[in-house]
Design an enzyme around this catalytic site. Structure first.
Site, mmCIF file in Angstrom:
data_model
loop_
_atom_site.group_PDB
_atom_site.id
_atom_site.type_symbol
_atom_site.label_atom_id
_atom_site.label_comp_id
_atom_site.label_asym_id
_atom_site.label_seq_id
_atom_site.Cartn_x
_atom_site.Cartn_y
_atom_site.Cartn_z
ATOM 1 N N ARG A 61 0.819 -1.216 0.000
ATOM 2 C CA ARG A 61 0.000 0.000 0.000
ATOM 3 C C ARG A 61 0.852 1.264 0.000
ATOM 4 O O ARG A 61 0.498 2.264 -0.602
ATOM 5 C CB ARG A 61 -0.925 0.017 1.231
ATOM 6 C CG ARG A 61 -1.911 1.188 1.206
ATOM 7 C CD ARG A 61 -2.903 1.134 2.354
ATOM 8 N NE ARG A 61 -2.240 1.173 3.639
ATOM 9 C CZ ARG A 61 -2.415 0.290 4.623
ATOM 10 N NH1 ARG A 61 -3.267 -0.709 4.470
ATOM 11 N NH2 ARG A 61 -1.756 0.396 5.739
ATOM 12 N N TYR A 114 -13.357 23.408 -10.072
ATOM 13 C CA TYR A 114 -13.956 22.180 -10.611
ATOM 14 C C TYR A 114 -15.127 21.771 -9.704
ATOM 15 O O TYR A 114 -14.973 21.726 -8.479
ATOM 16 C CB TYR A 114 -12.852 21.124 -10.624
ATOM 17 C CG TYR A 114 -13.227 19.751 -11.082
ATOM 18 C CD1 TYR A 114 -13.596 19.510 -12.405
ATOM 19 C CD2 TYR A 114 -13.161 18.670 -10.204
ATOM 20 C CE1 TYR A 114 -13.906 18.236 -12.813
ATOM 21 C CE2 TYR A 114 -13.465 17.395 -10.622
ATOM 22 C CZ TYR A 114 -13.840 17.180 -11.935
ATOM 23 O OH TYR A 114 -14.139 15.909 -12.337
ATOM 24 N N ASP A 186 -4.737 23.672 -7.809
ATOM 25 C CA ASP A 186 -5.029 22.661 -8.836
ATOM 26 C C ASP A 186 -4.366 23.128 -10.127
ATOM 27 O O ASP A 186 -4.777 24.115 -10.727
ATOM 28 C CB ASP A 186 -6.556 22.531 -9.002
ATOM 29 C CG ASP A 186 -6.953 21.416 -9.971
ATOM 30 O OD1 ASP A 186 -6.145 21.087 -10.873
ATOM 31 O OD2 ASP A 186 -8.074 20.893 -9.841
ATOM 32 N N LYS A 211 -6.031 13.542 -16.629
ATOM 33 C CA LYS A 211 -6.142 14.391 -17.814
ATOM 34 C C LYS A 211 -4.816 14.421 -18.591
ATOM 35 O O LYS A 211 -4.541 13.508 -19.343
ATOM 36 C CB LYS A 211 -6.610 15.795 -17.402
ATOM 37 C CG LYS A 211 -7.779 15.801 -16.402
ATOM 38 C CD LYS A 211 -9.071 15.300 -17.017
ATOM 39 C CE LYS A 211 -10.192 15.057 -16.006
ATOM 40 N NZ LYS A 211 -10.441 16.089 -15.013
#
Ligand code: PLP
Length: 396
Positions: A61, A114, A186, A211
């Protein structure tokens, strides 16, 4: 970076970092690419090994080599103290915010953020006793007037999703730091190739790697990077919440990033050229693209960015829904989908007036967000010209 570069202390260009970092070929039989290390369990031979908490790989993990190679690459690009990875861009947003905020704190978020970022703040953080207020993206240093004793973080997205207002990050960061408020950015639109928020005062920078980094519409990933000050908190938050990504997705992201330099160079040229062309079409009322010289946001873009992302918005003369349907249903090349950053061009209609709260959206006419992909620009212009003609042929 390669060993040679590191030893010589060379500070490489982003294009070189993108092609050489995170490979460790010599550790993997000389193969160019970092392999996909699938696994949860790492075996130890002795009790000493088991108890050595400094060993680089202990449990899947936290310590996957493919995932860590991607994290290192992003850190190098952003000039960050460290980077963690998340299973989506939204998970990167929530990890960044949770590392900066506690119960009783207040968060400021740009009104142009967003939409799911807003929903996480107003619903998710509210559950934890954290309140959110939205601010005018063009507020600049005036943001200081919104600060209260409880304000602990500010979330910047520049340019803003959908409406592309630019924010004066250096001014916002200076105001925030005077009050020890954490600045989170962002940076999905510009990528570290064209904008470096940590150098302009941000403490944390995140990406919807889904993206531009992945670049091929085939994986969901988020990245969060921090400066020295915030890195321990970010790293700890990421670990205690159990945020992790699969090595396969890390591999896809690494592979996408090898070509990010050439893709961004292409997007920079074609998105600006396409925006310019659209601005001259009779059905088009306004183009929202900060790289256009007559944009009200151009000065900040020019000062703080070295290139343009693929994505921007345009507004058409008001007509009815049939006109919008005629336009988008007949596209031959532009796809309709809620993402961007892949090789394929996209165009979706949207309405920001349902989303905004600080600065109501009042401009009349239908908005479309476009991602200019890697197709031939003349073909895209022809597809859009036909679409605009269909739109114009249906009277409102
Ligand atoms: C898509 C997007 C996100 C969220 O990324 P996902 O991978 O879809 O969760 C965050 N910020 C911006 C600007 C985005 O475009």
């Amino acid at each position: 970076m390669t060993k040679k570069d590191r030893e010589s202390g060379a500070s490489a260009s982003p294009e070189t970092i993108l092609t050489h970092s995170g490979r460790a070929s010599r550790d993997h039989l000389g193969y160019v690419n970092m392999p996909v290390f699938r696994g949860s369990t790492i075996l130890f031979e002795t009790l000493d090994e088991l108890e050595n908490y400094k060993a680089p790989y202990r449990y899947g993990r936290n310590d996957n080599p493919t995932v860590l190679a991607l994290a290192d690459l992003v850190s190098e690009l952003e000039g960050a103290a460290g980077t963690v990875l998340a299973p989506s861009g939204l998970s990167a947003v929530s990890t960044a915010l949770l590392s900066a905020l506690s119960a009783g704190d207040e968060l400021l978020v740009t009104d142009s953020a967003y939409e799911p970022t807003r929903t996480f703040a107003t619903e998710g953080l509210a559950k934890l006793g954290i309140t959110t207020r939205y601010y005018d993206p063009r507020i600049g240093a005036g943001v200081a007037e919104l600060f209260t004793d409880k304000t602990r973080a500010i979330f910047v997205e520049s340019p803003g999703s959908l409406t592309f207002e630019m924010q004066d990050l250096p001014a916002i960061a200076a105001a925030a730091h005077a009050r020890d408020i954490t600045v989170i950015v962002d940076n999905s639109w510009a990528t570290p190739l064209y904008h470096r928020p940590l150098e302009m005062g941000a403490d944390i920078v995140m990406h919807a790697a889904t993206k531009m980094f992945v670049g091929h519409s085939d994986a969901m990933v988020g990245t969060v990077s921090a400066n020295e000050k915030l890195w321990p908190r970010l790293k700890r938050t990421h670990r205690i919440f159990g945020v992790t990504i699969s090595p396969d997705d890390a591999y896809l992201t690494l592979r996408g990033m090898r070509t990010l330099g050439v893709r961004m160079k292409h997007h920079n040229e074609t998105s600006v050229e396409f925006a310019r062309w659209l601005a001259g079409q009779p059905e088009v009322e306004e183009v929202y693209h900060p790289a256009l010289p007559d944009s009200p946001d151009h000065a900040i873009w020019k000062r703080d960015f070295t290139g343009s992302g693929s994505l921007f918005t345009f507004r058409l003369k008001p007509r009815n829904r049939d006109a919008v349907a005629a336009m988008v249903n007949g596209f031959q090349l532009f796809g309709m989908g809620y993402s961007w950053g892949g090789y394929e061009s996209l165009c979706i209609p949207f309405n920001p007036s349902n989303i905004r709260t600080a600065v109501p959206w009042t401009a009349r006419g239908q908005l479309f967000r476009v991602h200019v992909g890697l197709e031939g620009l003349d073909d895209l212009k022809a597809d859009m010209a036909a679409a605009l003609a269909r739109y114009g042929s249906i009277s409102a």
